[in-house]
Motif scaffolding. Structure first.
Motif, PDB file in Angstrom:
ATOM      1  N   LEU A 164      52.095  79.527  36.608  1.00 60.34           N
ATOM      2  CA  LEU A 164      52.354  80.893  36.143  1.00 60.34           C
ATOM      3  C   LEU A 164      52.831  81.774  37.289  1.00 60.34           C
ATOM      4  N   GLY A 165      52.296  81.551  38.488  1.00 64.30           N
ATOM      5  CA  GLY A 165      52.749  82.299  39.651  1.00 64.30           C
ATOM      6  C   GLY A 165      54.235  82.099  39.918  1.00 64.30           C
ATOM      7  N   TYR A 166      54.685  80.845  39.832  1.00 65.64           N
ATOM      8  CA  TYR A 166      56.116  80.551  39.997  1.00 65.64           C
ATOM      9  C   TYR A 166      56.942  81.312  38.955  1.00 65.64           C
ATOM     10  N   ASP A 167      56.502  81.259  37.709  1.00 62.90           N
ATOM     11  CA  ASP A 167      57.257  81.899  36.632  1.00 62.90           C
ATOM     12  C   ASP A 167      57.360  83.407  36.839  1.00 62.90           C
ATOM     13  N   ALA A 204      58.583  78.459  29.661  1.00 61.00           N
ATOM     14  CA  ALA A 204      57.486  77.924  30.472  1.00 61.00           C
ATOM     15  C   ALA A 204      56.305  78.887  30.493  1.00 61.00           C
ATOM     16  N   LYS A 205      56.608  80.150  30.669  1.00 61.72           N
ATOM     17  CA  LYS A 205      55.556  81.164  30.730  1.00 61.72           C
ATOM     18  C   LYS A 205      54.813  81.275  29.394  1.00 61.72           C
ATOM     19  N   SER A 206      55.545  81.195  28.294  1.00 60.69           N
ATOM     20  CA  SER A 206      54.910  81.316  26.981  1.00 60.69           C
ATOM     21  C   SER A 206      53.975  80.142  26.708  1.00 60.69           C
ATOM     22  N   ILE A 207      54.332  78.953  27.198  1.00 56.21           N
ATOM     23  CA  ILE A 207      53.483  77.768  27.012  1.00 56.21           C
ATOM     24  C   ILE A 207      52.143  77.979  27.719  1.00 56.21           C
TER      25      ILE A 207
END
Length: 494
Positions: free
Chosen positions: A284-287, A261-264
């Protein structure tokens, strides 16, 4: 001069009275493709080009409605909504001036009504949303009867039929009264058929098809990893297509595939013209938080809160911001973030309701359990288990902490595919929390049901889904009940 004037008047009369048409021209196809990628800049230019080429064509207006839908739904700007909310009805009125013998005549109206419903929910207008949803369903149902071979019908009708199929039994009479009858199984079959079809319309609408299929398959069919794998298969451009990139990041996070998810998010195209939305900062904050990268998570959450003008997930964001500061040992900042929960955002989303409830208790979570929860939520299960390996339920004196520990151990072992240990802890969590208002007992029953469903024991799965449904009021009740109903529908073939 008189002759010239007469000709101009005749041309004006012809242009204003000519029947509107539905022509998905090449420029319209380009406009639609760009808009569905959230490349609003290019999409708008193609829309204007299409309007100039054929002022009688309604398809550019239809595509334009997607722009307002995505902007309002993702950004939730109340001032922009006040300016644009009437445009949905105006565009529906324009669609009604088109050729009634075209399959697009009712189809376009149905889609715009559905857009209107989804946006109205975001702004708390549930009555408006309900009636718009009903109108959308009835229109696409009628279109399907009139044009049974028009494949796009399958996408919208199937999606709405699947959604209606999850209506609780005690509300079936109302749904029937309103003309709403559905089946999760039948609806999903239609959506899946469209999403994997080689039909020309399905290929043009592949982003929209993938988006609808992805979310329904993830939540209604509970095929989480399968859905994320569908998005990771290489069939889709997750760099330049921001709509599918957002879905991949969102569902990847919710399937605990945080690194993916973060890489996307980090690798998506930064070219100009894309819809600007602060939801990227939230995701991104969640990740980052789920891997305990606290300083970076604080930065992203603050950016979201500074830029977002809506209400959904605002309270939850402040809660997670307060957790960051709490785990960093900055209690003044943690208390200040928690204070904002009480006055900002709304409680329309379950996560926001839980955030407000937590803030009202004025209690802070157990730091060890919170870290384990975040790591587990991020898919870092081995790290989470390592944190809790040397603790036992009796190490916690607070009943809520005992309940959370028991439930969390179940989730960790579930993620590690140790079904026996997961079921053991889920059963204990259900017994410990069934008379309480925390969500742990309900979620434990739901997760146990999913394990039994996954291993082919559908009778036991239905029993646990019913345990989830039969619990009293608790956090996340509406969403957990919905998922339990979907589970029962899958197991019983409804």
């Amino acid at each position: 001069m008189k002759l010239a004037t007469a000709i101009l008047l005749l041309l004006f009369f012809f242009n204003t009275n000519a029947q509107k048409v539905f022509d998905f021209s090449s420029s319209c196809q380009q406009a639609y493709t760009e808009v569905m990628q959230l490349q609003i800049g290019k999409g708008f230019r193609y829309i204007e080009e299409s309007k100039q080429a054929n002022p009688q064509n309604l398809i550019p207006v239809y595509i334009e409605s997607y722009i307002d839908f995505f902007t309002l739904f993702l950004n939730e700007d109340p001032q922009e909504y006040a300016q644009k909310k009437e445009l949905f009805d105006e565009r529906i009125g324009l669609m009604q001036t088109g050729n009634k013998n075209s399959p697009w005549f009712l189809y376009t109206q149905s889609v715009i009504y559905l857009q209107k419903a989804a946006v109205a929910i975001k702004f708390g207008e549930t009555w408006t949303a309900g009636w718009a949803f009903r109108k959308s369903f009835l229109l696409i149902k009628e279109n399907k009867k009139k044009f049974p071979n028009f494949l796009p019908n399958q996408l919208i009708y199937g999606a709405l039929e699947a959604a209606v199929g999850t209506i609780p039994k005690n509300y079936k009479w109302l749904a029937s009264l309103l003309g709403l009858r559905g089946s999760v199984k039948d609806g999903m079959l239609q959506v899946k058929t469209f999403a994997f079809s080689n039909n020309a319309w399905a290929q043009l609408m592949r982003t929209e098809g993938a988006f609808i299929y992805g979310y329904l398959n993830f939540y209604l069919e509970n095929q989480k990893s399968e859905t994320v794998q569908f998005l990771r298969s290489g069939r889709f451009d997750l760099v330049n297509n921001h709509l599918l990139a957002y879905m991949a990041a969102n569902l990847g996070k919710n399937d605990k595939q945080t690194e993916f998810a973060k890489s996307i998010i980090l690798n998506r195209s930064k070219a100009s013209g894309y819809l600007e939305t602060p939801v990227w900062h939230l995701e991104l904050g969640y990740d980052l938080l789920n891997h305990l990268q606290l300083n970076d998570a604080v930065r992203e959450f603050n950016l979201f809160l500074q830029q977002f003008k809506g209400k959904f997930y605002v309270k939850d964001t402040y809660r997670r911001l307060s957790w960051c500061y709490f785990l960093m040992g900055n209690m003044p900042a943690a208390e200040n973030a928690r204070k904002q929960i009480m006055s900002k955002g709304s409680t329309m989303a379950d996560a926001d309701k839980e955030a407000q409830k937590e803030a009202q208790t004025k209690k802070w979570p157990n730091a060890l359990l919170l870290e384990a929860r975040l790591l587990d939520d991020g898919g870092y299960r081995t790290e989470a288990l390592q944190l809790l390996r040397n603790t036992h339920v009796n190490n916690y004196t607070d009943i809520t902490d005992q309940l959370e520990f028991t439930y969390r151990m179940g989730r960790i072992y579930d993620g590690l595919d140790d079904n026996a240990k997961a079921i053991e802890f889920y059963r204990k969590a259900y017994q410990l929390g069934k008379d309480r208002t925390e969500y742990y007992a309900a979620r434990a029953a739901l997760q146990a049901g999913m394990i039994y469903e996954r291993t082919g024991n559908k009778n036991e799965a239905v029993a646990y889904y019913n345990l989830c449904l039969n619990l009293g009021e608790h956090d996340y009740k509406s969403s957990l009940d919905q998922r339990a109903k979907s589970g029962i529908a899958r197991c019983t073939g409804q």
